[in-house]
Design a protein around this motif. Structure first.
Motif, PDB file in Angstrom:
ATOM      1  N   UNK A 131       0.824  -1.205   0.000  1.00 53.36           N
ATOM      2  CA  UNK A 131       0.000   0.000   0.000  1.00 53.36           C
ATOM      3  C   UNK A 131       0.859   1.257   0.000  1.00 53.36           C
ATOM      4  N   UNK A 132       1.850   1.311   0.875  1.00 53.58           N
ATOM      5  CA  UNK A 132       2.714   2.490   0.942  1.00 53.58           C
ATOM      6  C   UNK A 132       3.538   2.632  -0.331  1.00 53.58           C
ATOM      7  N   UNK A 133       4.031   1.497  -0.847  1.00 54.30           N
ATOM      8  CA  UNK A 133       4.804   1.545  -2.080  1.00 54.30           C
ATOM      9  C   UNK A 133       4.001   2.086  -3.247  1.00 54.30           C
ATOM     10  N   UNK A 134       2.752   1.695  -3.315  1.00 54.47           N
ATOM     11  CA  UNK A 134       1.884   2.198  -4.373  1.00 54.47           C
ATOM     12  C   UNK A 134       1.673   3.693  -4.230  1.00 54.47           C
ATOM     13  N   UNK A 135       1.426   4.150  -3.013  1.00 53.00           N
ATOM     14  CA  UNK A 135       1.180   5.568  -2.775  1.00 53.00           C
ATOM     15  C   UNK A 135       2.399   6.405  -3.123  1.00 53.00           C
ATOM     16  N   UNK A 136       3.597   5.853  -2.930  1.00 56.59           N
ATOM     17  CA  UNK A 136       4.822   6.600  -3.216  1.00 56.59           C
ATOM     18  C   UNK A 136       5.016   6.871  -4.710  1.00 56.59           C
ATOM     19  N   UNK A 137       4.318   6.137  -5.558  1.00 55.39           N
ATOM     20  CA  UNK A 137       4.403   6.373  -6.998  1.00 55.39           C
ATOM     21  C   UNK A 137       3.675   7.665  -7.371  1.00 55.39           C
ATOM     22  N   UNK A 138       2.733   8.084  -6.523  1.00 56.42           N
ATOM     23  CA  UNK A 138       1.932   9.281  -6.779  1.00 56.42           C
ATOM     24  C   UNK A 138       2.839  10.502  -6.890  1.00 56.42           C
ATOM     25  N   UNK A 139       2.553  11.347  -7.887  1.00 51.77           N
ATOM     26  CA  UNK A 139       3.445  12.476  -8.179  1.00 51.77           C
ATOM     27  C   UNK A 139       3.140  13.718  -7.352  1.00 51.77           C
ATOM     28  N   UNK A 140       2.106  13.706  -6.495  1.00 54.96           N
ATOM     29  CA  UNK A 140       1.743  14.845  -5.659  1.00 54.96           C
ATOM     30  C   UNK A 140       1.476  16.105  -6.485  1.00 54.96           C
TER      31      UNK A 140
END
Length: 249
Positions: A131-140
């Motif tokens: 879950x955290x790894x997936x969220x880290x792909x987000x470019x903000x």
């Protein structure tokens, strides 16, 4: 590796392909540019489940399974509408990490509170890392409105996955559960979209090219295969882990 996990991984690979096809169809000049229309056609193609009837593998659903199926379908249709709205404005690689993360978190929370055996402590580290790894792909880089829509879409996917698990748990067999889930998708989409967006749905279909229509059909055929594999994984395995694997897209 267990079979349900393999099915879940393959389903995410197929789903990734369908997302990119849907993105193209939504933005192409001759595509089906309406999120409501594409959502309706996506759900309506679940009517192919009627092909199961002649084989005698479909039985009447229990009340619990039917209610869970309706909840799953409502969440599913709303999630499609929100997803397609965000896909029209943003790239698929920006949208998917948010929807996948939100879906995994919501599914995990529901499973912890209502299906305590679904996410054992031994699986918790893998769930958290996925879950955290997936969220880290987000470019903000989302505008707030689109970020909210992507989060809401993912959260609804999580609700739908959880309700799907409940539906299968209360169904006499796999094909009965699958049939009624697909049929409720069709009915809910028709009731939620057609009375309010009939002209938009028909206009989008009429204005789209034959190539776009075939792309939609191909995408939804692939999506049907992904749904079938996901359904097997959810029925036989941990719905929390299956949802967390959405990050593989």
């Amino acid at each position: 590796m267990e079979w349900w996990l393999i099915f879940a991984i393959f389903s995410q690979a197929i789903s990734a392909l369908t997302v990119f096809i849907d993105k193209y169809v939504l933005v192409a000049k001759t595509g089906i540019r309406s999120p409501y229309a594409l959502s309706f056609y996506t759900a309506a193609l679940g009517g192919a489940a009627l092909l199961l009837l002649p084989f005698g593998v479909v039985h009447m659903p229990t009340g619990e399974a039917l209610i869970a199926g309706v909840v799953s379908s409502i969440a599913y249709v709303f999630s499609l509408i929100l997803l397609y709205h965000t896909l029209r404005m943003l790239s698929a690689t920006n949208v998917v990490p948010i929807t996948a993360s939100a879906g995994a978190i919501v599914t995990g929370l529901l499973a912890v509170f209502f299906l305590a055996q679904d996410l054992p402590l031994s699986s918790m580290p893998a769930f958290v890392l996925l879950t955290i790894g997936t969220l880290c792909v987000y470019c903000f880089c989302f505008p707030r409105t689109l970020l909210f829509m992507a989060l809401a879409s993912g959260a609804l996917v999580g609700v739908s996955a959880f309700a799907t698990k409940i539906a299968f748990s209360n169904s006499p067999d796999f094909f009965t559960g699958l049939f009624w889930l697909l049929i409720t998708n069709v009915v809910v989409a028709a009731l939620m979209i057609l009375p309010f967006k009939w002209k938009e749905v028909t206009r989008s279909y009429g204005e789209s090219s034959h190539g776009a229509k075939w792309l939609v059909l191909a995408s939804k055929a692939l999506g049907g295969g992904a749904f079938f594999l996901t359904a097997i994984a959810i029925q036989q395995g941990n719905v929390s882990v299956v949802s967390a694997l959405g990050g593989l897209q």
